[in-house]
Design a protein around this motif. Sequence first.
Motif, mmCIF file in Angstrom:
data_model
loop_
_atom_site.group_PDB
_atom_site.id
_atom_site.type_symbol
_atom_site.label_atom_id
_atom_site.label_comp_id
_atom_site.label_asym_id
_atom_site.label_seq_id
_atom_site.Cartn_x
_atom_site.Cartn_y
_atom_site.Cartn_z
ATOM 1 N N ALA A 180 38.422 37.411 45.274
ATOM 2 C CA ALA A 180 39.057 37.987 46.463
ATOM 3 C C ALA A 180 40.567 38.074 46.355
ATOM 4 C CB ALA A 180 38.688 37.139 47.688
ATOM 5 N N ALA A 181 41.164 37.509 45.306
ATOM 6 C CA ALA A 181 42.619 37.378 45.227
ATOM 7 C C ALA A 181 43.316 38.710 44.954
ATOM 8 C CB ALA A 181 42.992 36.376 44.146
ATOM 9 N N ASP A 182 44.423 38.921 45.640
ATOM 10 C CA ASP A 182 45.319 40.025 45.293
ATOM 11 C C ASP A 182 46.088 39.688 44.031
ATOM 12 O OD1 ASP A 182 44.720 41.429 47.768
ATOM 13 O OD2 ASP A 182 45.968 39.917 48.763
ATOM 14 N N VAL A 183 46.514 38.426 43.924
ATOM 15 C CA VAL A 183 47.242 37.933 42.755
ATOM 16 C C VAL A 183 46.656 36.584 42.349
ATOM 17 C CG1 VAL A 183 49.463 37.071 41.885
ATOM 18 C CG2 VAL A 183 49.400 39.122 43.300
ATOM 19 N N ALA A 184 46.436 36.420 41.053
ATOM 20 C CA ALA A 184 46.024 35.130 40.508
ATOM 21 C C ALA A 184 47.105 34.634 39.562
ATOM 22 C CB ALA A 184 44.694 35.250 39.773
ATOM 23 N N LEU A 185 47.349 33.332 39.598
ATOM 24 C CA LEU A 185 48.295 32.685 38.690
ATOM 25 C C LEU A 185 47.519 31.762 37.755
ATOM 26 C CD1 LEU A 185 51.144 31.632 41.175
ATOM 27 C CD2 LEU A 185 50.979 33.741 39.835
ATOM 28 N N THR A 203 39.431 38.182 39.048
ATOM 29 C CA THR A 203 40.505 38.920 39.729
ATOM 30 C C THR A 203 40.742 40.275 39.067
ATOM 31 O OG1 THR A 203 41.561 36.820 40.317
ATOM 32 C CG2 THR A 203 42.900 38.814 40.504
ATOM 33 N N LEU A 204 40.857 40.301 37.760
ATOM 34 C CA LEU A 204 41.124 41.546 37.042
ATOM 35 C C LEU A 204 40.032 42.585 37.266
ATOM 36 C CD1 LEU A 204 42.419 40.173 33.621
ATOM 37 C CD2 LEU A 204 43.763 41.425 35.329
ATOM 38 N N ARG A 206 38.308 43.170 39.698
ATOM 39 C CA ARG A 206 38.317 43.739 41.047
ATOM 40 C C ARG A 206 39.667 44.358 41.390
ATOM 41 N NH1 ARG A 206 34.676 40.028 40.387
ATOM 42 N NH2 ARG A 206 32.705 40.058 41.526
ATOM 43 N N GLY A 207 40.459 44.610 40.360
ATOM 44 C CA GLY A 207 41.708 45.338 40.554
ATOM 45 C C GLY A 207 42.904 44.502 40.936
ATOM 46 N N GLY A 208 42.776 43.179 40.885
ATOM 47 C CA GLY A 208 43.899 42.317 41.233
ATOM 48 C C GLY A 208 44.860 42.125 40.067
ATOM 49 N N THR A 209 45.970 41.491 40.344
ATOM 50 C CA THR A 209 47.006 41.205 39.358
ATOM 51 C C THR A 209 46.887 39.752 38.908
ATOM 52 O OG1 THR A 209 48.541 42.816 40.306
ATOM 53 C CG2 THR A 209 49.502 41.036 39.003
ATOM 54 N N VAL A 210 46.960 39.523 37.603
ATOM 55 C CA VAL A 210 46.903 38.162 37.072
ATOM 56 C C VAL A 210 48.169 37.879 36.276
ATOM 57 C CG1 VAL A 210 45.637 36.491 35.684
ATOM 58 C CG2 VAL A 210 44.384 38.244 36.968
ATOM 59 N N ILE A 211 48.892 36.845 36.691
ATOM 60 C CA ILE A 211 50.156 36.463 36.075
ATOM 61 C C ILE A 211 49.986 35.098 35.408
ATOM 62 C CG2 ILE A 211 52.603 35.986 36.479
ATOM 63 C CD1 ILE A 211 52.282 37.686 39.088
ATOM 64 N N THR A 218 48.561 32.750 24.787
ATOM 65 C CA THR A 218 47.226 32.168 24.819
ATOM 66 C C THR A 218 46.190 33.242 24.511
ATOM 67 O OG1 THR A 218 46.741 32.643 27.150
ATOM 68 C CG2 THR A 218 48.036 30.642 26.674
ATOM 69 N N ASP A 219 44.938 32.829 24.432
ATOM 70 C CA ASP A 219 43.859 33.787 24.203
ATOM 71 C C ASP A 219 43.741 34.788 25.344
ATOM 72 O OD1 ASP A 219 43.387 32.390 21.920
ATOM 73 O OD2 ASP A 219 41.372 31.699 22.447
ATOM 74 N N LEU A 220 44.202 34.397 26.519
ATOM 75 C CA LEU A 220 44.105 35.286 27.683
ATOM 76 C C LEU A 220 45.231 36.309 27.737
ATOM 77 C CD1 LEU A 220 43.234 32.732 30.530
ATOM 78 C CD2 LEU A 220 41.659 34.277 29.357
ATOM 79 N N THR A 221 46.366 35.991 27.137
ATOM 80 C CA THR A 221 47.585 36.790 27.298
ATOM 81 C C THR A 221 47.380 38.299 27.151
ATOM 82 O OG1 THR A 221 48.978 34.941 26.594
ATOM 83 C CG2 THR A 221 49.936 37.150 26.466
ATOM 84 N N PRO A 222 46.717 38.786 26.089
ATOM 85 C CA PRO A 222 46.624 40.243 25.907
ATOM 86 C C PRO A 222 45.902 40.972 27.036
ATOM 87 C CG PRO A 222 46.039 39.083 23.876
ATOM 88 C CD PRO A 222 46.097 38.060 24.971
ATOM 89 N N ARG A 223 45.122 40.265 27.818
ATOM 90 C CA ARG A 223 44.316 40.914 28.852
ATOM 91 C C ARG A 223 44.909 40.783 30.249
ATOM 92 N NH1 ARG A 223 38.068 39.542 27.992
ATOM 93 N NH2 ARG A 223 37.969 41.161 29.596
ATOM 94 N N LEU A 224 45.983 40.026 30.387
ATOM 95 C CA LEU A 224 46.529 39.762 31.713
ATOM 96 C C LEU A 224 47.620 40.764 32.087
ATOM 97 C CD1 LEU A 224 46.646 35.860 31.639
ATOM 98 C CD2 LEU A 224 44.744 37.398 32.205
ATOM 99 N N SER A 225 47.991 40.764 33.364
ATOM 100 C CA SER A 225 48.949 41.752 33.869
ATOM 101 C C SER A 225 50.371 41.467 33.411
ATOM 102 C CB SER A 225 48.911 41.763 35.409
ATOM 103 O OG SER A 225 47.591 41.901 35.888
ATOM 104 N N PHE A 226 50.734 40.184 33.353
ATOM 105 C CA PHE A 226 52.108 39.806 32.995
ATOM 106 C C PHE A 226 52.124 38.329 32.620
ATOM 107 C CE2 PHE A 226 56.498 38.442 34.156
ATOM 108 C CZ PHE A 226 57.187 39.277 33.265
#
Length: 242
Positions: A180-185, A203-204, A206-211, A218-226
């Motif tokens: 449900a998050a608009d932004v995830a940290l 989050t991603l 469903r169209g949200g932003t992940v920072i 990290t392993d997640l970095t290439p797939r995250l928003s910023f």
Amino acid sequence: MNLADARTALARARRVAVLTGAGISAESGIPTFRDAQTGHWARFKPEDLASPDAYFRDPELVWDWYAGRYRDVMAAMPNAGHNLLAQMEQEKGDGFFLATQNVDGLHARAGSKRLVELHGNLTTARCEVCHRVEDLPAPQDFTPPPTCATCGGRMRPNIVWFGEFLPEAALEAAADAFAAADVALIIGTSGVVYPAAGLAFETLDRGGTVIEINPTETDLTPRLSFSVRETAARGLELLLGA
């Protein structure tokens, strides 16, 4: 996305979900699980100290290990990162949710309340018989193993060990919040331990932003928003303009 965009997205978000790992507690002097295996404990494998089989074989050894970690945790204090997340919760209200992989209890001590501890909390113990959870006595008064105040049964560390499942209710609550998050940290976590690492994709997808806030990729970095390449506390300060 750049830092200014990330700051704007976070400021405007009505629903914010946060996942924290060991990195946020490093600035409080809390060693990671493996970093804590020094001195006498260096000769043990992780599964010798943190598994159901280990506890069955030698509960005294396991409790000695956790009693030492408990003393270390209680001697530490929440840092600016913990405090900034507690402040963010006050600002976002019901739209805020925090899931942590840490077992040190520092988020709660900083004032976070909309919180789930996915891997348990080493400042508490759980009865092997009736499953009651109780706070441990003050470190100077604690002699393991503790005994349940309700049924008198022996209590075990209230930690998710190797080979055990995460608490279902906590994981479901986290998944719902991230979906449900608009932004995830994603703060101070390597992104390799699942299912917690998969929360970012709730989050991603469903169209949200992940920072991400992490000093290293990290392993997640290439797939995250910023990604903010800073420590947890400094990264939060940059995102919040603190």
